[in-house]
Scaffold this active site. Structure first.
Site, PDB file in Angstrom:
ATOM      1  N   GLN A 252       0.827  -1.209   0.000  1.00 15.96           N
ATOM      2  CA  GLN A 252       0.000   0.000   0.000  1.00 15.96           C
ATOM      3  C   GLN A 252       0.855   1.249   0.000  1.00 15.96           C
ATOM      4  OE1 GLN A 252      -1.152   0.335   4.663  1.00 15.96           O
ATOM      5  NE2 GLN A 252      -1.787  -1.575   3.665  1.00 15.96           N
TER       6      GLN A 252
ATOM      7  N   HIS B  10       0.333   5.675   1.164  1.00 12.46           N
ATOM      8  CA  HIS B  10      -0.521   6.715   1.728  1.00 12.46           C
ATOM      9  C   HIS B  10      -0.269   8.035   1.001  1.00 12.46           C
ATOM     10  CE1 HIS B  10      -1.388   3.841   4.776  1.00 12.46           C
ATOM     11  NE2 HIS B  10      -0.197   3.904   5.334  1.00 12.46           N
TER      12      HIS B  10
ATOM     13  N   GLU C 275       3.651   8.382   8.718  1.00 15.24           N
ATOM     14  CA  GLU C 275       3.618   7.510   9.890  1.00 15.24           C
ATOM     15  C   GLU C 275       5.001   6.963  10.222  1.00 15.24           C
ATOM     16  OE1 GLU C 275       0.777   4.596   8.696  1.00 15.24           O
ATOM     17  OE2 GLU C 275       2.182   3.469   7.468  1.00 15.24           O
TER      18      GLU C 275
ATOM     19  N   HIS D 260       4.818   0.349   0.901  1.00 14.58           N
ATOM     20  CA  HIS D 260       5.225  -0.386   2.091  1.00 14.58           C
ATOM     21  C   HIS D 260       4.225  -1.485   2.420  1.00 14.58           C
ATOM     22  CE1 HIS D 260       2.434   2.646   3.663  1.00 14.58           C
ATOM     23  NE2 HIS D 260       2.188   1.800   4.668  1.00 14.58           N
TER      24      HIS D 260
ATOM     25  N   ARG E  43      -4.408   0.544  -1.597  1.00 16.21           N
ATOM     26  CA  ARG E  43      -3.817  -0.776  -1.811  1.00 16.21           C
ATOM     27  C   ARG E  43      -3.463  -0.966  -3.284  1.00 16.21           C
ATOM     28  NH1 ARG E  43      -8.752  -3.260   0.648  1.00 16.21           N
ATOM     29  NH2 ARG E  43      -8.534  -3.164   2.911  1.00 16.21           N
TER      30      ARG E  43
END
Length: 338
Positions: free
Chosen positions: A107, A109, A126, A184, A204
């Site tokens: 996936q 972000h 993150e 990642h 995804r």
């Protein structure tokens, strides 16, 4: 001048769990938590997100979801560094534990601009701190070599994408920083703490041919992912902690400093003390990763054991953290401009 408001005190929360198909039972077997039946993939520890807000455990705010606490306390809770997020009605950060007994989907972000335009959410930067890693555990972290958007798309279509992905072995204590746009995936056998922007925007690109609980392949978001992938994130390295202080049984390490948050690791010997002050600029999130500590302030002390988290409001004032045992802690704050 800091307020002596009785509504301001260290907040702990009742976690919200998620039963995704890649989860397991390590929050029970490794961390000793009571879990609902079946798989538990994620535990949202401190969350103000609409998809899973966490409620305060005790005190005046017991049972109150974090967004409602913030709506009442405002800057007294989050601090003036987070004035922009407060104006949006969003708590800046989200803290989770992830237990991967199967591979997560591959996936990516988005950043804020794309996420707000296409997902009605913030972007998602993150960081992962590895709590537990079984022998041979690894994660996918960026690309194995420079590729183009077109080459990446063909690899998805031809089911050869895995060859383009960079896998990194991991061990307990490793730290991974995932900027928006980084391809990642956490793989089977790893459990991590995730500190992130308050967002659930995930695209995804590959899901290992899995079938979801509804009997259908899980949804992919290939076009969106191709729009936001950072093609220059090739074979990145794990975070190298930078020591910033050492004294009297205390060691502080800077792990991450980015526009969205700062993250430190603090190691304390038994009886050692960290002295701090929440002076109105930012809240502080403390997580006890190993050991047990007392969080002392002007009111009743709060005890944190392994792996539990507390939110110290921005106007809490002076506090100290005293280790009962050899202890490892994480400390997250937000810099100005959030």
């Amino acid at each position: 001048m800091l307020s002596c408001d009785p509504l301001i005190y260290p907040l702990t929360f009742k976690p919200e769990t998620r039963p995704y198909i890649w989860g397991g039972r390590n929050l029970e077997t490794v961390l000793g938590r009571k879990l609902p039946p079946g798989k538990t993939a994620e535990s949202w520890e401190i969350s103000g997100h609409a998809h899973g807000p966490t409620a305060v455990e005790s005190g005046h705010w017991a049972g109150t979801p974090l967004p409602e606490v913030m709506a009442t306390l405002g800057e007294r809770l989050v601090g003036h560094n987070a004035a922009g997020m407060l104006a949006r009605g969003k708590f800046p950060l989200l803290v989770k534990i992830l237990d991967a007994q199967d591979n997560l989907s591959v996936q990516v972000h988005p950043g804020d601009t794309y996420a707000l335009a296409h997902s009605n959410d913030l972007g998602k930067v993150e960081c992962w701190y590895v709590l537990h890693a079984e022998p041979g555990a690894e994660l996918i972290y960026g690309l194995n070599t420079h590729v183009t958007r077109e080459e990446f798309r063909r690899a998805i279509d031809n089911n050869t994408l895995v060859d383009m992905l960079y896998s990194v072995p991991i061990a307990e204590g490793d730290v991974v920083f995932l900027r928006a746009g980084t391809v990642h995936a956490l793989k089977a056998g790893a459990m991590v703490v995730e500190i992130q922007q308050n967002s659930d925007a995930t695209y995804r690109v590959y899901d290992w041919g899995r079938i979801g609980n509804d009997g259908l392949p899980r949804k992919l978001h290939i076009d969106e992912a191709l729009d936001v992938i950072d093609w220059d994130v090739v074979r990145p390295g794990l975070v190298q902690p930078r020591e910033v202080a050492r004294r009297d049984g205390l060691i502080r390490w800077e792990l991450v400093r980015c526009p969205q948050f700062s993250l430190e690791k603090v190691e304390l010997s038994p009886g050692a003390t960290y002295v701090g002050r929440c002076a109105g600029d930012t809240f502080e999130i403390w997580g006890c990763i190993r050991g047990e500590v007392d969080v002392n302030w002007s009111g009743e002390p709060v005890t944190l054991s392994r792996v539990r988290f507390a939110l110290l409001p921005a106007t809490l004032g002076d506090y100290s953290i005293i280790a009962r045992t050899p202890t490892v802690l994480l400390r997250a704050t937000v810099p100005p401009g959030n």
